[in-house]
Design an enzyme around this catalytic site. Structure first.
Site, mmCIF file in Angstrom:
data_model
loop_
_atom_site.group_PDB
_atom_site.id
_atom_site.type_symbol
_atom_site.label_atom_id
_atom_site.label_comp_id
_atom_site.label_asym_id
_atom_site.label_seq_id
_atom_site.Cartn_x
_atom_site.Cartn_y
_atom_site.Cartn_z
ATOM 1 N NE ARG A 1 -8.162 -10.019 -4.204
ATOM 2 C CZ ARG A 1 -9.408 -9.675 -3.669
ATOM 3 N NH1 ARG A 1 -10.487 -9.595 -4.438
ATOM 4 N NH2 ARG A 1 -9.216 -8.726 -2.577
ATOM 5 C CE LYS B 1 -4.054 -1.725 2.054
ATOM 6 N NZ LYS B 1 -3.882 -3.220 2.112
ATOM 7 C CD GLU C 1 -6.860 -1.931 -0.510
ATOM 8 O OE1 GLU C 1 -5.816 -2.544 -0.258
ATOM 9 O OE2 GLU C 1 -7.840 -2.089 0.237
ATOM 10 C CG HIS D 1 -12.172 -2.183 8.524
ATOM 11 N ND1 HIS D 1 -12.218 -0.899 8.250
ATOM 12 C CD2 HIS D 1 -11.338 -2.179 9.727
ATOM 13 C CE1 HIS D 1 -11.835 -0.100 9.267
ATOM 14 N NE2 HIS D 1 -11.300 -0.660 10.293
ATOM 15 C CG ASN E 1 -8.476 -5.392 -3.947
ATOM 16 O OD1 ASN E 1 -7.546 -5.706 -3.123
ATOM 17 N ND2 ASN E 1 -9.495 -4.655 -3.852
ATOM 18 C CD GLU F 1 -5.094 5.062 4.334
ATOM 19 O OE1 GLU F 1 -4.685 4.948 2.911
ATOM 20 O OE2 GLU F 1 -6.167 4.719 4.501
#
Length: 631
Positions: free
Chosen positions: A297, A116, A293, A235, A295, A200
């Site tokens: 995939r 990240k 971020e 989350h 991903n 963050e």
């Protein structure tokens, strides 16, 4: 075109990949651990290979075994699905070095976006807006806390190599930072083998907006619009939808263009998702949306994008991996209607979302919705992996139509005897804020226990239970006489034939009346193999029995004995024998089904008998520690 494929995954995503592969004439090879020997994905594949013991680290996470299985079966390609090794650049490179086709992005792209801190620097250089925070190499606790103090609380500690909600902790005060950091680092090391973190700024009215992107080997990159994944618990995504509520065309154009820039910055090939966080305190605005971020995939929630675009993303993956250009240009893609997805898990929301592994004796799904599942009736939900039973996707011409369809599915479908989060999902969908599209990532937390409390059965549910009992257990032609002779139920002369019986549900007794006349309550009911009557109301399943519940024995928390609530591994032991503890104090942490659960003291007292050992595997119902009451 690829002719044969190995899928190093399990559950619903393996079944999803097999379905598209079969439609395209691609032979499929499944892999399985000991726990999955009879799993649905194994039964559906053309061939299956055993790759090791039940723990994922000894089977699904062992790249050498997977590549050897592909070689042995003559598979040309490997599609990793999501999770496990799907974002492991070293594995992707090993697949390619073995002469196999990797159905995914280049290893360099995975590496660039996998960490990240590095990804955020790369995105900032590409002109993609990023959230304020600390991405430095100095990982000392003092430096991290000083950076958090400088950013200003609340802050979010995130694992550098994290994903899926793992390795994330919100911190509201500097006094709480040290404990949160230690917990986050431990979870990150366990889940990803890397305990580094970044800090963050925590957005107070956050929306989780993500954009589906797709690239090919010919330099083409398109987006397939956005998804909203803001309804989350700790989350973890609960309900996802596409498009995002409240998204205007100008903001959509800005966020999707930023996503394409992000994908171009790493020469992206295949399916990927750019995740953004939006400050929705003043609605969705392009200048208040930041990159989080990528991903690299296929996402769990990819079906909602498929439903609104008419695109089969797995088919696109196969075509791109085979060297073909993208099937459609950007101007050929459009949004059609609305789609909402819910994740159905084997877990008990009323008990802190404790996983509920076991055999699925009964499974009744309303297949008028799109259901992606790796479980059929008679299968087991094992404690070794994620407890997902199914993903349910409803598509309508409007958001309200899709929401209503999903509510209907939750009311008309049943899984037993496992506990599920079906009632919780129903409660989330009926929240006034959700119905209005006013969703942010803190909505579930603010709603509190109202979403998870087990409701009492209504008079309608009691009537449905009584009628189902009469229908399933008594002879339709002579039920009054039979009831009288067996001495089970009340019987009245010179009155309408009726039954009066005590049933029990959720630990309480109810007098239930059933008439001979058939009635339709509109509620879904079923009877399990042990005679339990199940009635579903507002998504919640009420389990009715003829006998009262057995009182808790000496092993319950009332005497201070803390039992293992499920099979799992002891992550840490936080107390010593003879230590004084306060009510609610953490005693130990148990990990099972990819979740950590802290077990706490039931009252003030002293640790009298400590049997738990860090790192040990324990079975369900085992005494781990006993607390003697103070005084």
């Amino acid at each position: 075109m690829i002719r044969s494929l190995l899928i190093p995954n399990r559950g619903e995503i393996a079944c999803r990949i097999i379905r598209t592969a079969r439609a395209m004439g691609i032979r499929t090879v499944a892999v399985y651990s000991d726990a999955d020997a009879n799993a649905l994905h194994v039964r559906q594949a053309d061939e299956a290979v055993h790759i090791g013991p039940s723990p994922a680290r000894e089977s699904y996470l062992v790249g050498d075994k997977i590549i050897a299985a592909a070689k042995a079966t003559g598979a040309e390609a490997i599609h990793p699905g999501y999770g496990f090794l799907s974002e492991n650049a070293a594995f992707a490179q090993a697949v390619m070095d073995a002469g196999l086709i990797w159905v995914g992005p280049n290893p360099s792209s995975i590496t660039a976006m996998g960490l990240k801190d590095a990804a955020k620097k790369l995105m900032a250089d590409a002109g993609v807006p990023v959230t304020p925070g600390y991405l430095g190499e100095d990982q000392s606790p003092d430096r991290l806390r000083s950076e958090a103090d400088a950013i200003g609380y609340p802050v979010l500690i995130k694992a550098v190599a994290g994903g899926g909600g793992k390795g994330m902790r919100r911190v509201d005060r500097t006094e709480d930072f040290a404990d949160a950091l230690l917990s986050c680092q431990r979870e990150a090391a366990s889940s990803f083998g890397d305990d580094r973190v970044l800090i963050e700024k925590y957005i107070l009215s956050p929306r989780h907006i993500e954009v589906q992107v797709f690239g090919d080997t010919h330099g083409n990159i398109v987006h397939l619009f956005e998804r909203d994944c803001s309804l989350q618990r700790r989350h973890q995504k609960v309900i996802e939808e596409a498009p995002a509520p409240g998204m205007d065309e100008a903001t959509r154009e800005a966020i999707c263009a930023a996503a394409v820039r992000a994908a171009r910055a790493v020469d992206y090939v295949g399916a990927g998702t750019i995740e953004f966080i939006a400050d929705a305190s003043d609605g969705l605005r392009a200048d208040r949306i930041w990159f989080m971020e990528m991903n690299t995939r296929l996402q769990v929630e990819h079906p909602v994008t498929e439903e609104i675009t008419g695109v089969d993303l797995v088919e696109w993956q196969f075509r791109v991996a085979s060297g073909e250009p993208l099937p459609k240009r950007q101007d050929e893609l459009s949004i059609n209607g609305w789609a909402i997805e819910a994740r159905l898990y084997a877990e008990d929301p009323a008990k802190g979302f404790l996983p509920s592994p076991g055999r699925v004796d009964r499974l009744l799904f309303d297949y008028r919705a799109r259901v992606e599942s790796g479980v059929e009736e008679g299968d087991r939900v094992t404690s070794f992996y994620d407890p997902m039973i199914a993903k349910v996707i409803c598509h309508g011409s409007s958001r309200e139509e899709a929401r209503a369809q999903l509510l209907h599915w939750l009311d008309s479908s049943f899984v037993g005897p496992l506990h599920t989060n079906k009632g919780f999902l129903h409660a989330c969908l009926t929240l006034d804020a959700f119905a209005k599209g006013q969703v942010d990532t803190g909505l579930i937390e603010r709603a509190g226990d109202a979403l998870t409390a087990a409701p009492e059965p209504s008079p309608l549910a009691l009537a449905a239970a009584g009628d189902r009992f009469r229908r399933d257990w008594l002879d339709e032609g002579d039920w009054d006489q039979r009831a009288f002779h067996e001495g089970m139920f009340g019987f009245r002369l010179n009155a309408q034939p009726r039954l009066s019986v005590d049933l029990f549900a959720e630990g309480k007794g109810y007098e239930v009346t059933a008439t001979q006349q058939k009635r339709s309550t509109g509620l879904c009911s079923d009877r399990e193999r042990d005679g339990t009557i199940v009635v579903t109301e507002h998504g919640h399943s009420h389990f009715f029995t003829l006998t009262p519940p057995v009182a808790a024995g000496a092993g319950g928390a009332s005497d201070g004995s803390i039992l293992s609530p499920m099979p799992g591994r002891i992550v840490s032991v936080d107390v010593a024998e003879g230590q004084a503890v306060a009510k609610g104090q953490k005693l130990l942490v148990l990990e099972a089904m990819k979740m950590e659960q802290a077990l706490t003291a039931p009252f003030d007292g002293m640790v009298a008998d400590l049997k738990a050992v860090a790192g040990a595997q324990v079975a369900e119902g085992v005494t781990l520690v006993r607390v003697e009451k103070a005084g």
